[in-house]
Scaffold this motif. Structure first.
Motif, PDB file in Angstrom:
ATOM      1  N   ALA A 179      50.184  69.673  17.946  1.00 29.67           N
ATOM      2  CA  ALA A 179      49.107  70.424  18.591  1.00 29.67           C
ATOM      3  C   ALA A 179      49.705  71.433  19.570  1.00 29.67           C
ATOM      4  N   ARG A 180      49.066  72.603  19.636  1.00 32.56           N
ATOM      5  CA  ARG A 180      49.533  73.590  20.602  1.00 32.56           C
ATOM      6  C   ARG A 180      48.338  74.350  21.174  1.00 32.56           C
ATOM      7  N   LEU A 181      48.589  74.970  22.320  1.00 29.71           N
ATOM      8  CA  LEU A 181      47.544  75.605  23.102  1.00 29.71           C
ATOM      9  C   LEU A 181      47.892  77.068  23.299  1.00 29.71           C
ATOM     10  N   THR A 182      46.898  77.973  23.150  1.00 27.44           N
ATOM     11  CA  THR A 182      47.125  79.386  23.439  1.00 27.44           C
ATOM     12  C   THR A 182      45.952  79.924  24.246  1.00 27.44           C
ATOM     13  N   VAL A 183      46.236  80.943  25.052  1.00 32.40           N
ATOM     14  CA  VAL A 183      45.195  81.667  25.797  1.00 32.40           C
ATOM     15  C   VAL A 183      45.420  83.144  25.527  1.00 32.40           C
ATOM     16  N   ASP A 184      44.447  83.809  24.908  1.00 31.22           N
ATOM     17  CA  ASP A 184      44.644  85.219  24.560  1.00 31.22           C
ATOM     18  C   ASP A 184      44.362  86.112  25.768  1.00 31.22           C
ATOM     19  N   PRO A 185      44.665  87.429  25.678  1.00 28.41           N
ATOM     20  CA  PRO A 185      44.480  88.322  26.830  1.00 28.41           C
ATOM     21  C   PRO A 185      43.055  88.373  27.354  1.00 28.41           C
ATOM     22  N   GLY A 186      42.075  88.031  26.511  1.00 32.44           N
ATOM     23  CA  GLY A 186      40.693  88.013  26.968  1.00 32.44           C
ATOM     24  C   GLY A 186      40.307  86.733  27.664  1.00 32.44           C
ATOM     25  N   GLY A 187      41.232  85.773  27.749  1.00 29.74           N
ATOM     26  CA  GLY A 187      40.960  84.509  28.420  1.00 29.74           C
ATOM     27  C   GLY A 187      40.423  83.423  27.516  1.00 29.74           C
ATOM     28  N   GLU A 188      40.347  83.687  26.200  1.00 29.14           N
ATOM     29  CA  GLU A 188      39.844  82.686  25.257  1.00 29.14           C
ATOM     30  C   GLU A 188      40.922  81.638  24.981  1.00 29.14           C
ATOM     31  N   VAL A 189      40.506  80.373  25.027  1.00 29.76           N
ATOM     32  CA  VAL A 189      41.435  79.254  24.833  1.00 29.76           C
ATOM     33  C   VAL A 189      41.299  78.728  23.403  1.00 29.76           C
ATOM     34  N   GLU A 190      42.421  78.556  22.737  1.00 30.11           N
ATOM     35  CA  GLU A 190      42.429  78.011  21.376  1.00 30.11           C
ATOM     36  C   GLU A 190      43.411  76.854  21.295  1.00 30.11           C
ATOM     37  N   VAL A 191      42.971  75.767  20.652  1.00 31.78           N
ATOM     38  CA  VAL A 191      43.834  74.629  20.389  1.00 31.78           C
ATOM     39  C   VAL A 191      44.077  74.583  18.881  1.00 31.78           C
ATOM     40  N   VAL A 192      45.340  74.617  18.491  1.00 30.67           N
ATOM     41  CA  VAL A 192      45.705  74.522  17.079  1.00 30.67           C
ATOM     42  C   VAL A 192      46.103  73.076  16.801  1.00 30.67           C
ATOM     43  N   LEU A 193      45.428  72.448  15.846  1.00 28.39           N
ATOM     44  CA  LEU A 193      45.703  71.056  15.507  1.00 28.39           C
ATOM     45  C   LEU A 193      46.283  70.953  14.105  1.00 28.39           C
ATOM     46  N   PRO A 194      47.228  70.039  13.911  1.00 28.21           N
ATOM     47  CA  PRO A 194      47.707  69.787  12.539  1.00 28.21           C
ATOM     48  C   PRO A 194      46.568  69.206  11.709  1.00 28.21           C
ATOM     49  N   ARG A 195      46.607  69.444  10.432  1.00 28.12           N
ATOM     50  CA  ARG A 195      45.576  68.894   9.550  1.00 28.12           C
ATOM     51  C   ARG A 195      45.568  67.363   9.656  1.00 28.12           C
ATOM     52  N   GLY A 196      44.375  66.811   9.844  1.00 28.35           N
ATOM     53  CA  GLY A 196      44.229  65.366   9.942  1.00 28.35           C
ATOM     54  C   GLY A 196      44.264  64.825  11.357  1.00 28.35           C
ATOM     55  N   ALA A 197      44.613  65.675  12.340  1.00 30.50           N
ATOM     56  CA  ALA A 197      44.660  65.212  13.730  1.00 30.50           C
ATOM     57  C   ALA A 197      43.247  65.027  14.262  1.00 30.50           C
ATOM     58  N   PRO A 198      43.005  64.013  15.092  1.00 29.14           N
ATOM     59  CA  PRO A 198      41.660  63.788  15.633  1.00 29.14           C
ATOM     60  C   PRO A 198      41.256  64.887  16.611  1.00 29.14           C
ATOM     61  N   ALA A 199      39.982  65.233  16.623  1.00 29.01           N
ATOM     62  CA  ALA A 199      39.494  66.301  17.498  1.00 29.01           C
ATOM     63  C   ALA A 199      39.690  65.964  18.969  1.00 29.01           C
ATOM     64  N   ARG A 200      39.698  64.671  19.293  1.00 30.32           N
ATOM     65  CA  ARG A 200      39.861  64.296  20.712  1.00 30.32           C
ATOM     66  C   ARG A 200      41.211  64.745  21.268  1.00 30.32           C
ATOM     67  N   LEU A 201      42.191  64.968  20.367  1.00 27.42           N
ATOM     68  CA  LEU A 201      43.495  65.439  20.813  1.00 27.42           C
ATOM     69  C   LEU A 201      43.387  66.798  21.487  1.00 27.42           C
ATOM     70  N   ALA A 202      42.448  67.621  21.007  1.00 25.08           N
ATOM     71  CA  ALA A 202      42.261  68.950  21.611  1.00 25.08           C
ATOM     72  C   ALA A 202      41.796  68.822  23.053  1.00 25.08           C
ATOM     73  N   LEU A 212      58.166  79.392  29.312  1.00 30.97           N
ATOM     74  CA  LEU A 212      57.300  80.365  28.636  1.00 30.97           C
ATOM     75  C   LEU A 212      55.836  80.111  28.948  1.00 30.97           C
ATOM     76  N   ARG A 213      55.466  78.845  29.036  1.00 36.71           N
ATOM     77  CA  ARG A 213      54.066  78.528  29.324  1.00 36.71           C
ATOM     78  C   ARG A 213      53.660  78.940  30.730  1.00 36.71           C
ATOM     79  N   ARG A 214      54.645  79.178  31.595  1.00 39.61           N
ATOM     80  CA  ARG A 214      54.340  79.566  32.976  1.00 39.61           C
ATOM     81  C   ARG A 214      54.364  81.074  33.182  1.00 39.61           C
TER      82      ARG A 214
END
Length: 234
Positions: free
Chosen positions: A18-41, A219-221
């Protein structure tokens, strides 16, 4: 109840974790591997709340004050060890003039009124002049040689590597510390052998950058100046 920042979930068959991104507009996206539970996000967003808020702050400031920070006094190209003074003069001849001897960027006319667009264009030219040489140095060191290097204005990625061997780098890498840029380049070069983020990929990265975990945390900082964000150049 614990209120989390709004986010969207994207499931990827290529993602290994799982990984986390925030685009320049401030939108947050969580990318999950296929089959991962939604609660992980939700768990990921909750544990990175401080980082998310820091990344969303420029977008909030831009919406509240559209011109805030768009004309910096100094442009620091940390990856290149350069610092350029910025002078805005609406009465001067239109355009951006580079005074290399004085390390000054002089913006006149429309460029002074809308500096972000012109500064981004200049940054792109500077990145195309400097980043390929940094890639060449790491290619020589690692033995991982790309077929081609391009510099673009990606919104959510620092870089990418295609199956054809093309390494694409974000022009804003010039604004990061040189050691982080070196790591990003090695990261993309490692994709020449492993296009995914498998254990074999990370082993390849570690061969050339043993401190890759530290680099990933750093990088995350990273927070880029407002003027450099694509949305400000419209």
């Amino acid at each position: 109840m614990d209120v989390l920042p709004p986010y969207r979930i994207r499931v990827s068959g290529r993602a290994r974790r799982a990984r986390l991104t925030v685009d320049p507009g401030g939108e947050v996206e969580v990318v999950l591997p296929r089959g991962a539970p939604a609660r992980l996000a939700a768990e990921l967003v909750r544990s990175h709340r401080g980082w998310i808020e820091a990344r969303r702050a420029p977008a909030r400031a831009r919406r509240a004050h559209p011109r805030l920070g768009l004309a910096p006094r100094l442009v620091a190209l940390r990856a290149a060890g350069e610092a350029w003074r910025v002078v805005c003069d609406p009465a001067a001849p239109p355009g951006l003039r580079e005074e290399a001897g004085a390390r000054t960027l002089r913006l006149g006319g429309e460029a002074a009124r809308r500096p972000a667009r012109w500064l981004q264009a200049w940054l792109g030219e500077r990145a195309r002049a400097l980043l390929p040489a940094l890639v060449a140095a790491q290619a020589e060191r690692t033995g991982l040689r790309p077929a081609r290097v391009t510099v673009r204005a990606q919104r959510t990625r620092w870089g990418s590597c295609s199956a054809a061997g093309t390494v694409s780098l974000n022009r804003n890498l010039l604004l990061l510390p040189r050691w982080l840029v070196r790591y990003l380049i090695v990261h993309e070069l490692a994709h020449l052998r492993h296009l995914d983020h498998s254990d074999a990929f990370w082993a390849e990265v570690a061969r050339h950058e043993p401190r890759w975990r530290r680099a990933e945390r750093a990088l995350r900082r990273q927070v880029l100046p407002l003027w450099s964000l694509p949305a400000c150049g419209r």
